[in-house]
Design a protein around this motif. Structure first.
Motif, PDB file in Angstrom:
ATOM      1  N   LEU A  91       2.325 -48.724  -4.164  1.00  0.00           N
ATOM      2  CA  LEU A  91       2.832 -49.732  -3.244  1.00  0.00           C
ATOM      3  C   LEU A  91       4.056 -50.395  -3.868  1.00  0.00           C
ATOM      4  CD1 LEU A  91       2.473 -51.454  -0.649  1.00  0.00           C
ATOM      5  CD2 LEU A  91       1.064 -53.002  -2.032  1.00  0.00           C
ATOM      6  N   ILE A  92       5.176 -50.311  -3.178  1.00  0.00           N
ATOM      7  CA  ILE A  92       6.417 -50.930  -3.651  1.00  0.00           C
ATOM      8  C   ILE A  92       6.443 -52.385  -3.182  1.00  0.00           C
ATOM      9  CG2 ILE A  92       8.945 -50.836  -3.595  1.00  0.00           C
ATOM     10  CD1 ILE A  92       7.656 -48.372  -4.941  1.00  0.00           C
ATOM     11  N   PRO A  93       6.570 -53.334  -4.101  1.00  0.00           N
ATOM     12  CA  PRO A  93       6.643 -54.743  -3.694  1.00  0.00           C
ATOM     13  C   PRO A  93       7.811 -54.981  -2.734  1.00  0.00           C
ATOM     14  CG  PRO A  93       6.324 -54.567  -6.061  1.00  0.00           C
ATOM     15  CD  PRO A  93       6.624 -53.186  -5.565  1.00  0.00           C
ATOM     16  N   PRO A  94       7.618 -55.865  -1.753  1.00  0.00           N
ATOM     17  CA  PRO A  94       8.665 -56.097  -0.739  1.00  0.00           C
ATOM     18  C   PRO A  94      10.040 -56.443  -1.306  1.00  0.00           C
ATOM     19  CG  PRO A  94       6.618 -57.132  -0.061  1.00  0.00           C
ATOM     20  CD  PRO A  94       6.396 -56.633  -1.466  1.00  0.00           C
ATOM     21  N   PHE A  95      10.108 -57.275  -2.350  1.00  0.00           N
ATOM     22  CA  PHE A  95      11.424 -57.658  -2.877  1.00  0.00           C
ATOM     23  C   PHE A  95      12.139 -56.470  -3.523  1.00  0.00           C
ATOM     24  CE2 PHE A  95       8.701 -58.327  -6.510  1.00  0.00           C
ATOM     25  CZ  PHE A  95       9.476 -58.017  -7.614  1.00  0.00           C
ATOM     26  N   LEU A  96      11.395 -55.534  -4.110  1.00  0.00           N
ATOM     27  CA  LEU A  96      12.022 -54.339  -4.676  1.00  0.00           C
ATOM     28  C   LEU A  96      12.417 -53.360  -3.570  1.00  0.00           C
ATOM     29  CD1 LEU A  96       9.800 -53.694  -7.841  1.00  0.00           C
ATOM     30  CD2 LEU A  96      12.142 -54.584  -7.754  1.00  0.00           C
ATOM     31  N   LYS A  97      11.591 -53.276  -2.562  1.00  0.00           N
ATOM     32  CA  LYS A  97      11.895 -52.432  -1.405  1.00  0.00           C
ATOM     33  C   LYS A  97      13.180 -52.916  -0.736  1.00  0.00           C
ATOM     34  CE  LYS A  97       9.864 -51.005   2.949  1.00  0.00           C
ATOM     35  NZ  LYS A  97       8.908 -51.336   3.968  1.00  0.00           N
ATOM     36  N   GLN A  98      13.309 -54.219  -0.593  1.00  0.00           N
ATOM     37  CA  GLN A  98      14.498 -54.799   0.030  1.00  0.00           C
ATOM     38  C   GLN A  98      15.738 -54.553  -0.829  1.00  0.00           C
ATOM     39  OE1 GLN A  98      14.184 -58.997   0.733  1.00  0.00           O
ATOM     40  NE2 GLN A  98      16.230 -59.160   1.573  1.00  0.00           N
ATOM     41  N   TYR A  99      15.632 -54.785  -2.143  1.00  0.00           N
ATOM     42  CA  TYR A  99      16.769 -54.594  -3.042  1.00  0.00           C
ATOM     43  C   TYR A  99      17.331 -53.183  -2.941  1.00  0.00           C
ATOM     44  CZ  TYR A  99      19.338 -53.467  -7.263  1.00  0.00           C
ATOM     45  OH  TYR A  99      20.300 -53.014  -8.123  1.00  0.00           O
ATOM     46  N   SER A 100      16.454 -52.188  -2.947  1.00  0.00           N
ATOM     47  CA  SER A 100      16.881 -50.785  -2.982  1.00  0.00           C
ATOM     48  C   SER A 100      17.066 -50.184  -1.596  1.00  0.00           C
ATOM     49  CB  SER A 100      15.882 -49.961  -3.786  1.00  0.00           C
ATOM     50  OG  SER A 100      14.581 -50.146  -3.265  1.00  0.00           O
ATOM     51  N   LYS A 101      16.861 -51.002  -0.560  1.00  0.00           N
ATOM     52  CA  LYS A 101      17.032 -50.585   0.834  1.00  0.00           C
ATOM     53  C   LYS A 101      16.158 -49.384   1.191  1.00  0.00           C
ATOM     54  CE  LYS A 101      21.600 -52.542   1.185  1.00  0.00           C
ATOM     55  NZ  LYS A 101      23.017 -52.356   1.402  1.00  0.00           N
ATOM     56  N   LEU A 102      14.927 -49.388   0.660  1.00  0.00           N
ATOM     57  CA  LEU A 102      13.997 -48.315   1.005  1.00  0.00           C
ATOM     58  C   LEU A 102      13.521 -48.552   2.432  1.00  0.00           C
ATOM     59  CD1 LEU A 102      11.822 -48.048  -2.239  1.00  0.00           C
ATOM     60  CD2 LEU A 102      13.900 -46.788  -1.657  1.00  0.00           C
ATOM     61  N   ASP A 103      13.762 -47.573   3.280  1.00  0.00           N
ATOM     62  CA  ASP A 103      13.384 -47.721   4.680  1.00  0.00           C
ATOM     63  C   ASP A 103      12.405 -46.631   5.072  1.00  0.00           C
ATOM     64  OD1 ASP A 103      13.342 -48.662   7.298  1.00  0.00           O
ATOM     65  OD2 ASP A 103      15.104 -47.506   7.869  1.00  0.00           O
ATOM     66  N   LYS A 104      12.869 -45.432   5.270  1.00  0.00           N
ATOM     67  CA  LYS A 104      11.981 -44.340   5.652  1.00  0.00           C
ATOM     68  C   LYS A 104      12.143 -43.172   4.679  1.00  0.00           C
ATOM     69  CE  LYS A 104      10.312 -41.577   9.424  1.00  0.00           C
ATOM     70  NZ  LYS A 104       8.940 -41.927   9.670  1.00  0.00           N
ATOM     71  N   GLU A 105      13.334 -42.590   4.655  1.00  0.00           N
ATOM     72  CA  GLU A 105      13.579 -41.448   3.787  1.00  0.00           C
ATOM     73  C   GLU A 105      13.935 -41.925   2.380  1.00  0.00           C
ATOM     74  OE1 GLU A 105      15.944 -38.146   5.315  1.00  0.00           O
ATOM     75  OE2 GLU A 105      16.000 -39.229   7.222  1.00  0.00           O
ATOM     76  N   ILE A 106      13.254 -41.349   1.390  1.00  0.00           N
ATOM     77  CA  ILE A 106      13.504 -41.717  -0.005  1.00  0.00           C
ATOM     78  C   ILE A 106      13.648 -40.461  -0.852  1.00  0.00           C
ATOM     79  CG2 ILE A 106      12.299 -43.923   0.196  1.00  0.00           C
ATOM     80  CD1 ILE A 106       9.977 -42.576  -1.402  1.00  0.00           C
ATOM     81  N   VAL A 107      14.188 -40.636  -2.036  1.00  0.00           N
ATOM     82  CA  VAL A 107      14.341 -39.543  -2.991  1.00  0.00           C
ATOM     83  C   VAL A 107      13.806 -40.030  -4.331  1.00  0.00           C
ATOM     84  CG1 VAL A 107      15.947 -37.916  -4.062  1.00  0.00           C
ATOM     85  CG2 VAL A 107      16.454 -38.826  -1.780  1.00  0.00           C
ATOM     86  N   LEU A 108      12.947 -39.234  -4.958  1.00  0.00           N
ATOM     87  CA  LEU A 108      12.444 -39.530  -6.298  1.00  0.00           C
ATOM     88  C   LEU A 108      13.144 -38.581  -7.262  1.00  0.00           C
ATOM     89  CD1 LEU A 108      10.325 -40.867  -4.467  1.00  0.00           C
ATOM     90  CD2 LEU A 108       8.669 -40.384  -6.232  1.00  0.00           C
ATOM     91  N   VAL A 109      13.730 -39.148  -8.318  1.00  0.00           N
ATOM     92  CA  VAL A 109      14.546 -38.380  -9.244  1.00  0.00           C
ATOM     93  C   VAL A 109      14.048 -38.603 -10.666  1.00  0.00           C
ATOM     94  CG1 VAL A 109      16.897 -37.965 -10.087  1.00  0.00           C
ATOM     95  CG2 VAL A 109      16.536 -38.705  -7.710  1.00  0.00           C
ATOM     96  N   GLY A 110      13.616 -37.518 -11.326  1.00  0.00           N
ATOM     97  CA  GLY A 110      13.185 -37.613 -12.710  1.00  0.00           C
ATOM     98  C   GLY A 110      14.378 -37.674 -13.638  1.00  0.00           C
ATOM     99  N   VAL A 111      14.384 -38.678 -14.531  1.00  0.00           N
ATOM    100  CA  VAL A 111      15.492 -38.870 -15.470  1.00  0.00           C
ATOM    101  C   VAL A 111      14.885 -39.044 -16.865  1.00  0.00           C
ATOM    102  CG1 VAL A 111      17.641 -40.126 -15.923  1.00  0.00           C
ATOM    103  CG2 VAL A 111      16.728 -40.065 -13.605  1.00  0.00           C
TER     104      VAL A 111
END
Length: 148
Positions: A91-111
């Motif tokens: 579960l992504i906290p709302p303030f982090l979701k808002q900061y990163s503009k996570l809406d529907k489509e997301i990408v997870l990138v291993g670094v």
């Protein structure tokens, strides 16, 4: 270590599915949760052992610099411990979701030591910036020094 990238969606409750290969790294660390913070228009996710190492480095930064104090405030202060549920979701906290503009489509990138969680829109913009960087001779030389 986290490697590779994958495209996913974030559900209406703000949960993301962590790919099995990333969950394996998280489980191997011994704690079934991750520390998530914000940076570069995306979210950075760390295992607790990696977070501890990074936090120690950050805590030893000189606090004389206003920019470093601000960085500590937002990077450490914005961090959140996020538990992985039985279905491999976080579960992504709302303030982090808002900061990163996570809406529907997301990408997870291993670094390597972390993975990043991007909105598809921000990820596409980041890739455009990389293409621009690749036209810069200095950047191309730095990459060539890696043997690539």
């Amino acid at each position: 270590m986290f490697r590779g990238s994958s495209f996913h969606t974030i559900d209406p409750k703000g949960r993301i599915i962590v790919p099995a290969r990333f969950r394996d790294v998280i489980k191997a660390s011994g704690i079934d949760s991750i520390m998530i913070t914000r940076m570069d228009r995306c979210l950075f996710a760390y295992t607790h052992d990696q977070w501890g190492k990074l936090e120690q480095k950050i805590l030893h930064l000189p606090e004389k610099s206003e920019a470093m104090r601000r960085f500590q405030r937002t990077f450490i202060g914005g961090a959140h411990d996020c538990k992985c549920d039985a279905q491999g979701r976080v579960l992504i906290p709302p303030f982090l979701k808002q900061y990163s503009k996570l809406d529907k489509e997301i990408v997870l990138v291993g670094v390597t030591a972390r993975f990043e969680i991007w909105s598809r829109e921000n990820w596409d913009q980041e890739n455009e910036l990389m293409e621009e960087d690749m036209r810069n001779d200095q950047v191309r030389r730095e990459i060539a020094q890696l043997g690539i």
